[in-house]
Motif scaffolding. Structure first.
Motif, PDB file in Angstrom:
ATOM      1  N   ASP A   1       0.856  -1.185   0.000  1.00 52.02           N
ATOM      2  CA  ASP A   1       0.000   0.000   0.000  1.00 52.02           C
ATOM      3  C   ASP A   1       0.893   1.237   0.000  1.00 52.02           C
ATOM      4  N   PRO A   2       0.992   1.961  -1.119  1.00 53.54           N
ATOM      5  CA  PRO A   2       1.876   3.132  -1.181  1.00 53.54           C
ATOM      6  C   PRO A   2       1.509   4.229  -0.174  1.00 53.54           C
ATOM      7  N   VAL A   3       0.231   4.405   0.095  1.00 54.96           N
ATOM      8  CA  VAL A   3      -0.177   5.430   1.052  1.00 54.96           C
ATOM      9  C   VAL A   3       0.323   5.075   2.447  1.00 54.96           C
ATOM     10  N   LEU A   4       0.176   3.821   2.842  1.00 53.00           N
ATOM     11  CA  LEU A   4       0.680   3.379   4.135  1.00 53.00           C
ATOM     12  C   LEU A   4       2.205   3.525   4.193  1.00 53.00           C
ATOM     13  N   ASP A   5       2.879   3.190   3.113  1.00 48.52           N
ATOM     14  CA  ASP A   5       4.339   3.337   3.075  1.00 48.52           C
ATOM     15  C   ASP A   5       4.742   4.787   3.363  1.00 48.52           C
ATOM     16  N   HIS A   6       4.047   5.717   2.731  1.00 42.72           N
ATOM     17  CA  HIS A   6       4.371   7.140   2.918  1.00 42.72           C
ATOM     18  C   HIS A   6       4.104   7.581   4.358  1.00 42.72           C
ATOM     19  N   LEU A   7       2.983   7.163   4.905  1.00 39.55           N
ATOM     20  CA  LEU A   7       2.647   7.565   6.272  1.00 39.55           C
ATOM     21  C   LEU A   7       3.638   6.998   7.281  1.00 39.55           C
ATOM     22  N   GLU A   8       4.046   5.756   7.090  1.00 35.96           N
ATOM     23  CA  GLU A   8       4.952   5.121   8.051  1.00 35.96           C
ATOM     24  C   GLU A   8       6.310   5.825   8.111  1.00 35.96           C
TER      25      GLU A   8
ATOM     26  N   ALA B   1      -3.113  11.422  12.044  1.00 34.94           N
ATOM     27  CA  ALA B   1      -2.458  12.731  11.998  1.00 34.94           C
ATOM     28  C   ALA B   1      -1.477  12.893  13.156  1.00 34.94           C
ATOM     29  N   SER B   2      -1.907  12.558  14.364  1.00 38.56           N
ATOM     30  CA  SER B   2      -1.037  12.703  15.524  1.00 38.56           C
ATOM     31  C   SER B   2       0.157  11.762  15.447  1.00 38.56           C
ATOM     32  N   LEU B   3      -0.058  10.553  14.973  1.00 41.79           N
ATOM     33  CA  LEU B   3       1.043   9.592  14.872  1.00 41.79           C
ATOM     34  C   LEU B   3       2.099  10.050  13.874  1.00 41.79           C
ATOM     35  N   THR B   4       1.689  10.767  12.843  1.00 43.06           N
ATOM     36  CA  THR B   4       2.644  11.238  11.846  1.00 43.06           C
ATOM     37  C   THR B   4       3.149  12.642  12.145  1.00 43.06           C
ATOM     38  N   GLY B   5       2.811  13.168  13.326  1.00 45.24           N
ATOM     39  CA  GLY B   5       3.326  14.469  13.742  1.00 45.24           C
ATOM     40  C   GLY B   5       2.631  15.657  13.115  1.00 45.24           C
ATOM     41  N   ALA B   6       1.401  15.487  12.633  1.00 49.31           N
ATOM     42  CA  ALA B   6       0.657  16.577  11.999  1.00 49.31           C
ATOM     43  C   ALA B   6      -0.543  16.951  12.867  1.00 49.31           C
TER      44      ALA B   6
END
Length: 496
Positions: free
Chosen positions: A62-69, A252-257
């Protein structure tokens, strides 16, 4: 004779310098099964599904999950806090290591002093005021005959290694939480799409019922039932939107946003469910960062016993001091003004009211506590692996049954609508079939999400992205300095 005594003294000091009162360290024994009970023959072994130690989430394709991680390690403040704790541990280790080396100091002073006219034993020719000008260089070295400093260094090193594992554990936990929130959100996206399609279907059914009612074929009760079905589906869609918002905020919080600035577009693509190889159970002792951290804290407590025991023996240090002292500034640095001192010093506590004995007992109790916590961590690790293997196993069986039920429910709904159009049955049969079919579809979607969540938890239970590569540290720990330095550089580039 003096040379012989000197040689004997130096040899004795060299032998004592290797002395340590810390117990010989062994990692606490833990019962390790030979195989995982729940990884029975149902689990397929696919080499292409090998879970990578880094970027483990890529197995879901999943490219979206890859980017978020990738944003978790760079922007999450919990990772930054764990990294700071690791830096604190490294700084403390450097502090303790400094005790292995001599301390060199320098002093210079230019003073004017006056002594009392009535000072006891004052000579008749001594002046009342005089100058004291001193320049001095001193070297002090603790012999560490009993291993106190060396055990402090060993404890600091173990604490630093534990902090490395803690950092990896925090990262793994946050990455797993993000993957879980993401799959929950995607599961709700699929349900939202299902409800949108269902609402369209129910709207057409209501239109059909109203037409039949206008023609005198359908009753008011049929219209009411059709309207109720449509309203319930719309309410369920609103509930899905509310639940999705919570997962979006969590991501959002997990990714610092900030949650207010973060939006994740809906997507209904089916996530890939990988087959996860578990490996041998003994590998958990090296792969899981929380086990590594617990084992290092046992080693730290073991070294602290040596520090506590060393307090029962005298602290012996060597000192060398030299310089110049004069009552005038010129000439000052000349041979007649030379001062020096050299020799060992010994400090020994004769009575402390049982303080040292209590500190030794405390250190032993801490070792027992950390050993028990290590064993508890190992037991929990095996339980988590078995739990999620069982979940994947039984949820897989359930999914097969659920698919069969969904096929039957769809056929029932088709037959009910056909018979209703023919006027054979009332709309109650249609409502019942619609409710069953929708519930079965939602259950199938929920089941798919649960299987994905179980796979994430299994990867986390197996150690996730904890790398076994790099230099070998003491038992139970792999050095990850290169990875941590790379992480710091990545965080710095993101924040800069």
């Amino acid at each position: 004779m003096d040379k012989r005594r000197l040689c004997i003294a130096l040899a004795a000091a060299a032998m004592l310098s290797g002395c340590s009162f810390a117990p010989v360290y062994h990692a606490p024994p833990a019962r390790v099964p030979t195989t995982f009970k729940e990884s029975g023959p149902w689990q397929l072994a696919r080499p292409a599904d090998r879970v990578p130690r880094d970027a483990w989430w890529s197995v879901y394709r999943d490219p979206v999950l890859d980017h978020l991680e990738t944003q978790v390690a760079a922007a999450n403040p919990d990772v930054a806090a764990a990294m700071a704790r690791h830096d604190e541990a490294m700084a403390f280790l450097s502090q303790t290591r400094s005790g292995l080396f001599p301390t060199i100091g320098a002093e210079a002073s230019v003073e004017r002093q006056r002594q009392s006219d009535n000072r006891p034993l004052r000579g008749a020719g001594q002046p009342s005021a005089y100058g004291v000008n001193t320049v001095d260089v001193g070297i002090a070295y603790d012999l560490d005959l009993w291993g106190k400093i060396r055990n402090e260094v060993a404890a600091g090193r173990a604490a630093m290694q534990a902090s490395e594992a803690d950092l990896e554990s925090v990262r793994l936990s946050l990455q797993a939480n993000l993957a879980s929130a993401y799959f929950n959100l995607r599961g709700l996206d699929a349900q939202q799409q299902l409800l949108d399609d269902t609402i369209d279907t129910y709207q057409r059914a209501l239109t059909l019922t109203l037409s039949r009612h206008a023609g005198g074929i359908a009753s008011d009760l049929d219209v009411s039932r059709a309207q109720t079905q449509l309203d319930i589906a719309r309410a369920s869609a609103d509930d899905i939107a509310a639940r999705r918002a919570l997962y979006e905020h969590a991501i959002a919080s997990l990714t610092g946003a900030p949650a207010s600035d973060f939006t994740l577009a809906a997507a209904t693509d089916s996530a890939y469910l990988p087959s996860i190889p578990t490996g041998v159970p003994a590998a958990l002792l090296q792969r899981r960062p929380d086990i590594a951290a617990a084992e290092r804290r046992v080693a730290q407590a073991n070294a602290q016993i040596g520090v506590a025991k060393a307090a029962f023996f005298p602290d012996i240090s060597l000192g060398l001091d030299g310089g110049y002292q004069s009552d005038t500034l010129s000439p000052w640095l000349m041979a007649p003004n030379e001062i020096w001192s050299v020799g060992p010093s010994l400090v020994f506590t004769l009575f402390d009211g049982g303080r040292r004995a209590a500190m030794t007992d405390e250190a032993r109790a801490k070792l027992a506590e950390n050993g028990a916590e290590y064993k508890a961590t190992v037991l929990l690790a095996f339980q988590q692996v078995e739990d999620n293997l069982a979940q994947l196993h039984h949820l897989g069986d359930e999914a097969a049954r659920q698919n069969e039920a969904l096929i039957a429910a769809q056929r029932t709904l088709t037959l009910s609508m056909s018979r209703y159009r023919d006027g054979v049955v009332s709309y109650l049969d249609v409502v019942t079939a619609q409710t069953t079919e929708l519930d079965t579809q939602i259950a199938a979607l929920n089941l798919n999400t649960r299987r994905l969540l179980a796979s994430v938890r299994l990867i986390e239970a197996l150690g996730g992205g904890w790398s076994s590569e790099g230099a070998q540290s003491p038992p139970g720990v792999q050095a990850n300095q290169a990875r941590i330095q790379a992480l710091k550089a990545h965080v710095g580039s993101e924040t800069g």
